[in-house]
Scaffold this active site. Sequence first.
Site, PDB file in Angstrom:
ATOM      1  N   GLU A 119      -0.264   5.244 -13.836  1.00 62.84           N
ATOM      2  CA  GLU A 119      -1.078   4.819 -12.697  1.00 62.84           C
ATOM      3  C   GLU A 119      -2.391   5.584 -12.724  1.00 62.84           C
ATOM      4  O   GLU A 119      -2.407   6.782 -13.010  1.00 62.84           O
ATOM      5  CB  GLU A 119      -0.429   5.146 -11.342  1.00 62.84           C
ATOM      6  CG  GLU A 119       0.739   4.316 -10.922  1.00 62.84           C
ATOM      7  CD  GLU A 119       1.229   4.721  -9.526  1.00 62.84           C
ATOM      8  OE1 GLU A 119       0.486   5.417  -8.794  1.00 62.84           O
ATOM      9  OE2 GLU A 119       2.357   4.357  -9.180  1.00 62.84           O
ATOM     10  N   GLU A 166      -2.769  -4.238  -0.796  1.00 59.65           N
ATOM     11  CA  GLU A 166      -1.442  -4.460  -0.210  1.00 59.65           C
ATOM     12  C   GLU A 166      -1.477  -4.092   1.274  1.00 59.65           C
ATOM     13  O   GLU A 166      -1.581  -2.928   1.644  1.00 59.65           O
ATOM     14  CB  GLU A 166      -0.398  -3.608  -0.940  1.00 59.65           C
ATOM     15  CG  GLU A 166      -0.278  -3.927  -2.420  1.00 59.65           C
ATOM     16  CD  GLU A 166       0.576  -2.911  -3.160  1.00 59.65           C
ATOM     17  OE1 GLU A 166       1.809  -3.056  -3.153  1.00 59.65           O
ATOM     18  OE2 GLU A 166      -0.007  -1.956  -3.726  1.00 59.65           O
ATOM     19  N   LYS A 188       1.331  -1.480   3.022  1.00 59.39           N
ATOM     20  CA  LYS A 188       1.561  -0.105   2.586  1.00 59.39           C
ATOM     21  C   LYS A 188       1.339   0.846   3.757  1.00 59.39           C
ATOM     22  O   LYS A 188       0.439   0.665   4.576  1.00 59.39           O
ATOM     23  CB  LYS A 188       0.633   0.268   1.429  1.00 59.39           C
ATOM     24  CG  LYS A 188       0.958  -0.454   0.144  1.00 59.39           C
ATOM     25  CD  LYS A 188       0.463   0.299  -1.074  1.00 59.39           C
ATOM     26  CE  LYS A 188       1.351   1.490  -1.359  1.00 59.39           C
ATOM     27  NZ  LYS A 188       0.993   2.150  -2.632  1.00 59.39           N
ATOM     28  N   GLU A 247      -4.480   3.536   1.353  1.00 58.53           N
ATOM     29  CA  GLU A 247      -3.362   2.969   0.600  1.00 58.53           C
ATOM     30  C   GLU A 247      -3.404   1.442   0.545  1.00 58.53           C
ATOM     31  O   GLU A 247      -2.840   0.840  -0.368  1.00 58.53           O
ATOM     32  CB  GLU A 247      -2.030   3.423   1.207  1.00 58.53           C
ATOM     33  CG  GLU A 247      -1.758   4.915   1.055  1.00 58.53           C
ATOM     34  CD  GLU A 247      -1.561   5.322  -0.394  1.00 58.53           C
ATOM     35  OE1 GLU A 247      -0.759   4.677  -1.092  1.00 58.53           O
ATOM     36  OE2 GLU A 247      -2.229   6.263  -0.832  1.00 58.53           O
TER      37      GLU A 247
END
Length: 337
Positions: free
Chosen positions: A262, A310, A313, A319
């Site tokens: 990541e 997203e 999250k 985030e």
Amino acid sequence: MAKQGVAPMLAVQALVVLVALAAFPAAQSIGVCNGVIGNNLPAPSDVVKLYKSKGINAMRIYEPESNVLKALSGTGIGLLMDVGNGALTSLANDPSAAPAWVKANVQPYPGVSFRYIAVGNEVMDSAGQKTILPAMKNVQAALVAAGLGGSVKVSTSLRFDVVTDTYPPSNGVFADLDYMGPIVDFLASTGAPLLANVYPYFAYKGDPQNIKLNYATFMPGTTVNDDGNGLTYTNLFYAMVDSIYAALEDANKPGVKVVVSESGWPSASGFGATMQNAQAYNQGLIKHVGNGTPKRPGPLETYVFAMFNENLKTGEPTENHFGLFNPDKSPAYSISF
């Protein structure tokens, strides 16, 4: 992405550190993580079509998802698949769990190009860490028994702060060698890479006085010389990766490869989180990892986090803004592969 703590990232301290990347073959080096913590995301078949249309040839998923696996079949997209942290205890302690897991989640998908199975993602609690190595060994044995031991590698995905003393990079060591030593011994014995989540963003956020934005985002203007290895760094990402390689050397396992499982930068809702910074960082990552780090030249396989923003999250607002694309598949900002 499980967020990395700021204090450990300060271990990259006065870290005006890192490496210049150079242009590289995306097919060999760049994948994108496919997070699914949202209620407005495209169907897996449409996600895979987007990967193909952008020339993205590798994907990470965080647990077995049958619809994603079906959509990937026959595409040639390489896959890094997590077992899911919730499965670690049973995989470590139940002799039947790993064979059942492989039978359910790998064997039914012969058309999927599995590269790696990540047994644990950023497990930092001591009880959880004790399950990692036995679970890895059991999954590896189950893959071998299924005739897949040579083609699919078993590893674990680590948060960067398992490494300490990272400034300069040549000083890097594992913070807990009793934990990491047996893991890297196992990886060396199987030829699997060490998976590491590497985020210059959190280092910069934690110490912006000493870590310059241009150094953290692949922009010119900062150079760091490491007297310990005689190498020069022009960006933070490669300095961090080379500190992991230094830790592997300290553990007497210099032959273990690093795969960055990541790395990314948020585009909104936090310190330094702008579309401009996210575009500079992620485009720099995409353009340059093919040439490798000063310490380890050659393609550095790296997975950008993440494909989509997203909306479900939890944690800090950033985030929700690590995506390269919006849920409607439009680019979050200009990016090319």
